[in-house]
Design a protein around this motif. Structure first.
Motif, PDB file in Angstrom:
ATOM      1  N   SER A  55      56.890  19.657   5.971  1.00  0.00           N
ATOM      2  CA  SER A  55      55.789  20.630   5.957  1.00  0.00           C
ATOM      3  C   SER A  55      55.838  21.524   7.192  1.00  0.00           C
ATOM      4  N   ARG A  56      56.225  20.955   8.328  1.00  0.00           N
ATOM      5  CA  ARG A  56      56.358  21.751   9.550  1.00  0.00           C
ATOM      6  C   ARG A  56      57.453  22.813   9.371  1.00  0.00           C
ATOM      7  N   ALA A  57      58.569  22.421   8.722  1.00  0.00           N
ATOM      8  CA  ALA A  57      59.637  23.383   8.441  1.00  0.00           C
ATOM      9  C   ALA A  57      59.154  24.479   7.504  1.00  0.00           C
ATOM     10  N   CYS A  58      58.312  24.115   6.539  1.00  0.00           N
ATOM     11  CA  CYS A  58      57.747  25.116   5.628  1.00  0.00           C
ATOM     12  C   CYS A  58      56.973  26.186   6.394  1.00  0.00           C
ATOM     13  N   ILE A  59      56.145  25.754   7.344  1.00  0.00           N
ATOM     14  CA  ILE A  59      55.332  26.705   8.109  1.00  0.00           C
ATOM     15  C   ILE A  59      56.227  27.690   8.849  1.00  0.00           C
ATOM     16  N   SER A  60      57.306  27.182   9.466  1.00  0.00           N
ATOM     17  CA  SER A  60      58.222  28.060  10.205  1.00  0.00           C
ATOM     18  C   SER A  60      58.900  29.070   9.300  1.00  0.00           C
ATOM     19  N   ALA A  61      59.168  28.659   8.048  1.00  0.00           N
ATOM     20  CA  ALA A  61      59.906  29.520   7.125  1.00  0.00           C
ATOM     21  C   ALA A  61      59.008  30.336   6.209  1.00  0.00           C
TER      22      ALA A  61
END
Length: 335
Positions: A55-61
């Motif tokens: 989910s953290r990677a989703c926010i960045s992307a």
């Protein structure tokens, strides 16, 4: 300057982290020696767990996401999710989120010390499942990730896959007994994507983990077993040897770009996110694999459980090749 990998995509990834953890990273200035006194160079802390990392990677992307997990609303873990802008749905818990420790050495060697986590009651598991059901129709992908908390039956992931896979696409990344229980239920509970590493793949195929990690063709052959049992796509991460991807149409190996490894924690989570991001964009399987390896390599070059920003991801430096693979039914997959 590294060319950023465009984050343009649409869709929503819902993640489940049933056993979240605050990940504390202890960085040593020299090799770890048992029984010795060490002075730490840095100490880092981050709200983590496999699903939360994705989910953290989703926010960045720039990808929509919701993280589902058990935690008290006033837990410091949840405050960090809020500060990071990670949307979440909680199942209330009377226990603090567990703390895991990672010791990293200058050569990138990583030693993990994981706590068991708070016990889960049947009511807790029912509530987590209900959160997923509420979100299933709006999710393009649902990711079930990480260990299960004490008290959860080993087959719980398999039960969730069976319930959810006709409503949304499901990816699973787990190990040990939950993985074995899922493999035993693939006839009725095959997820769309599974992401084992070499050790996990060897645990149910009977192969040698080191040999599988060193030989992408052998890893692809072993992964074909899961495809023959109904899994749509298998992504096997192989550490410094990149990753292989296997589906019914073929198999591919991606070699990573040169990377100065700082910490491997979270690299597998980043790899799975890279694959899902490529799928959301409509990339073909080879390109999805390239993005997976680019994300995993970028994560390995960062400290602790740091999740890479798209600007740090170099898909253009990843090499992908087809692999000849025979199914466990004796028929060579088409290329």
């Amino acid at each position: 300057m590294n060319a950023p990998d465009s984050p343009d995509s649409s869709g929503c990834i819902v993640t489940l982290t049933p056993n979240p953890s605050t990940d504390r990273t202890l960085t040593l200035g020299g090799p770890l020696q048992r029984g010795a006194v060490h002075r730490l160079e840095t100490v880092g802390s981050q709200a983590g767990g496999k699903g939360v990392n994705i989910s953290r990677a989703c926010i960045s992307a720039g990808v929509d996401t919701v993280a589902v997990l058990p935690a008290a609303t006033d837990d410091a873990f949840v405050h960090e999710l809020v500060a990071a802008g990670i949307p979440h749905r909680l199942v209330p818990s009377d226990h603090p989120v567990r703390v895991n420790f990672t010791v990293t050495e200058p050569d990138g060697t990583t030693t993990k010390l994981n706590s068991p986590g708070a016990p889960a009651t049947p009511a807790d598991l029912q509530a987590l499942a209900a959160r997923l059901h509420d979100l299933a129709d709006s999710a393009d992908w649902m990711v079930l990730a990480g260990s299960l908390p004490p008290g959860a039956p080993a087959e719980w992931y398999a039960d969730l896959v069976a319930d959810l896979r006709d409503r949304t696409r499901v990816a699973v990344d787990t190990s040990d007994e939950p993985l074995r229980a899922l493999v035993e239920r693939l006839g009725t509970a095959a997820p769309h994507v599974m992401k084992p590493n070499g050790d996990e793949l060897a645990s149910f195929t009977g192969g040698d983990a080191d040999a599988l990690e060193a030989d992408p063709a052998a890893a692809a052959e072993a992964a074909r077993f899961l495809v023959d049992q109904g899994v749509e796509t298998v992504l096997v991460t192989l550490g410094g040897n990149g990753a292989v991807l296997v589906d019914r149409s073929g198999a591919w190996h991606a070699s990573p770009p040169p990377t100065d490894v700082v910490s491997t924690v979270g690299a597998g989570d980043s790899s799975l996110f890279g694959y899902l991001l490529g799928h959301l964009r409509g990339d073909d399987q080879a390109d999805c694999l390239a993005l997976a390896v680019a994300y995993g390599s970028a994560a390995a070059g960062l400290p602790g459980t740091t999740i890479p920003h798209p600007a740090q991801v170099r898909r253009d430096l990843v090499q992908v090749q087809h692999l000849p693979v025979r199914s466990h039914l004796g028929k060579q997959s088409p290329q």
